[in-house]
Design an enzyme around this catalytic site. Structure first.
Site, short mmCIF file in Angstrom:
data_model
loop_
_atom_site.label_atom_id
_atom_site.label_comp_id
_atom_site.label_asym_id
_atom_site.label_seq_id
_atom_site.Cartn_x
_atom_site.Cartn_y
_atom_site.Cartn_z
N ARG A 70 0.81 -1.21 0.00
CA ARG A 70 0.00 0.00 0.00
C ARG A 70 0.84 1.26 0.00
O ARG A 70 0.50 2.24 -0.67
CB ARG A 70 -0.94 -0.01 1.21
CG ARG A 70 -1.99 -1.09 1.16
CD ARG A 70 -2.70 -1.26 2.49
NE ARG A 70 -3.50 -0.11 2.83
CZ ARG A 70 -4.08 0.07 4.02
NH1 ARG A 70 -3.91 -0.84 4.98
NH2 ARG A 70 -4.82 1.14 4.26
N ARG A 96 -10.43 2.98 -1.70
CA ARG A 96 -9.29 2.42 -0.98
C ARG A 96 -9.09 3.19 0.32
O ARG A 96 -9.21 4.42 0.34
CB ARG A 96 -8.02 2.47 -1.81
CG ARG A 96 -8.10 1.61 -3.06
CD ARG A 96 -6.78 0.99 -3.42
NE ARG A 96 -6.96 0.02 -4.50
CZ ARG A 96 -7.00 -1.28 -4.33
NH1 ARG A 96 -6.87 -1.80 -3.13
NH2 ARG A 96 -7.17 -2.09 -5.36
N ILE A 97 -8.80 2.44 1.38
CA ILE A 97 -8.47 3.07 2.66
C ILE A 97 -7.05 3.61 2.58
O ILE A 97 -6.11 2.88 2.23
CB ILE A 97 -8.59 2.06 3.81
CG1 ILE A 97 -9.99 1.45 3.86
CG2 ILE A 97 -8.23 2.72 5.14
CD1 ILE A 97 -11.09 2.45 4.09
N LEU A 98 -6.89 4.88 2.90
CA LEU A 98 -5.57 5.50 2.85
C LEU A 98 -4.81 5.24 4.15
O LEU A 98 -5.38 5.29 5.24
CB LEU A 98 -5.72 7.00 2.63
CG LEU A 98 -6.33 7.39 1.27
CD1 LEU A 98 -6.69 8.87 1.26
CD2 LEU A 98 -5.39 7.05 0.12
N HIS A 114 -19.23 10.68 2.09
CA HIS A 114 -19.73 9.35 2.45
C HIS A 114 -21.25 9.34 2.30
O HIS A 114 -21.91 10.29 2.74
CB HIS A 114 -19.33 9.02 3.89
CG HIS A 114 -19.78 7.65 4.32
ND1 HIS A 114 -19.17 6.50 3.85
CD2 HIS A 114 -20.79 7.25 5.12
CE1 HIS A 114 -19.79 5.45 4.38
NE2 HIS A 114 -20.77 5.88 5.15
N ASP A 150 -13.72 6.67 7.78
CA ASP A 150 -14.92 7.51 7.83
C ASP A 150 -15.09 8.15 9.21
O ASP A 150 -16.21 8.29 9.71
CB ASP A 150 -16.17 6.70 7.46
CG ASP A 150 -16.13 6.16 6.05
OD1 ASP A 150 -15.55 6.84 5.18
OD2 ASP A 150 -16.67 5.07 5.80
#
Length: 206
Positions: A70, A96-98, A114, A150
């Site tokens: 990542r 994608r989760i940063l 969101h 989030d």
């Protein structure tokens, strides 16, 4: 109120790019005093890239599958954003989760939208979760991105009713209409210097 300056935006998107299109249109109408410096996607077939190209905006796929981990992937994202002088990163359906690497590099300079009223129903299946739970109101939330999922400070929200006969598609369409109005407005507030993070709260100069 702070004087307007033209910010350079970098938009990250993974899919159709309808939120991207709303931002492109708002910039063209003069409602957002910014330049979209580049649109990046992690998926080569993302229609968001086509939307950018049609608008004359540089568009680039940085395919996660081409990187060993990542952080190397995010280093490539950062390099592409820095090359275009990006000041504000706008996540528009970026799936994608940063990692902290990226978030810390752009601390206080990443917005996300969101499709639910956070902190309720975080994650990738908000409409499904909303309908399964039986709530009567949903909507969208725009927030600064932190190192959680989030979980960053909330800037603005818009609500829509959840109807008895709603499906994920019908609810999603109603929420999306609000996203397209709210996201450009929040970006303009940022460009005007009106957003101030104070702990978990975001103060908006009026």
């Amino acid at each position: 109120m702070a004087e307007k300056t033209q910010q350079v935006l970098g938009v990250l998107a993974s899919g159709r790019g309808t939120d991207l299109q709303s931002i492109i249109d708002a910039v063209h109408r003069g409602e957002v005093h910014a330049k979209i410096g580049v649109v990046l996607s992690d998926k080569p077939d993302a229609y968001a890239l086509e939307r950018a190209k049609k608008a004359g905006i540089p568009a680039l796929c940085i395919d996660r599958k081409q990187y060993d981990g990542r952080e190397p992937f995010e280093e490539a994202l950062i390099a592409a954003l820095e090359e275009k002088g990006v000041m504000l990163v706008v996540l528009a359906g970026f799936m994608r989760i940063l990692t902290p690497l990226f978030v810390r590099h752009y601390k206080g300079r990443i917005l996300n939208i969101h499709p639910a009223l956070l902190p309720s129903f975080p994650g990738a299946h908000a409409h499904r979760d909303v309908l399964a739970y039986g709530v009567k109101v949903s909507g969208c939330t725009i927030h600064f991105v932190d190192e959680g999922t989030d979980s960053g400070p909330i800037i603005a929200q818009a609500a829509v009713p959840v109807l008895d006969d709603d499906t994920e598609d019908t609810l999603g369409a109603r929420v999306l209409a609000e996203e397209h109005k709210l996201y450009p407005q929040v970006i303009e507030w940022y460009c005007e210097g009106r957003l101030h993070i104070e702990g978990r709260h975001v103060r908006i100069d009026r």
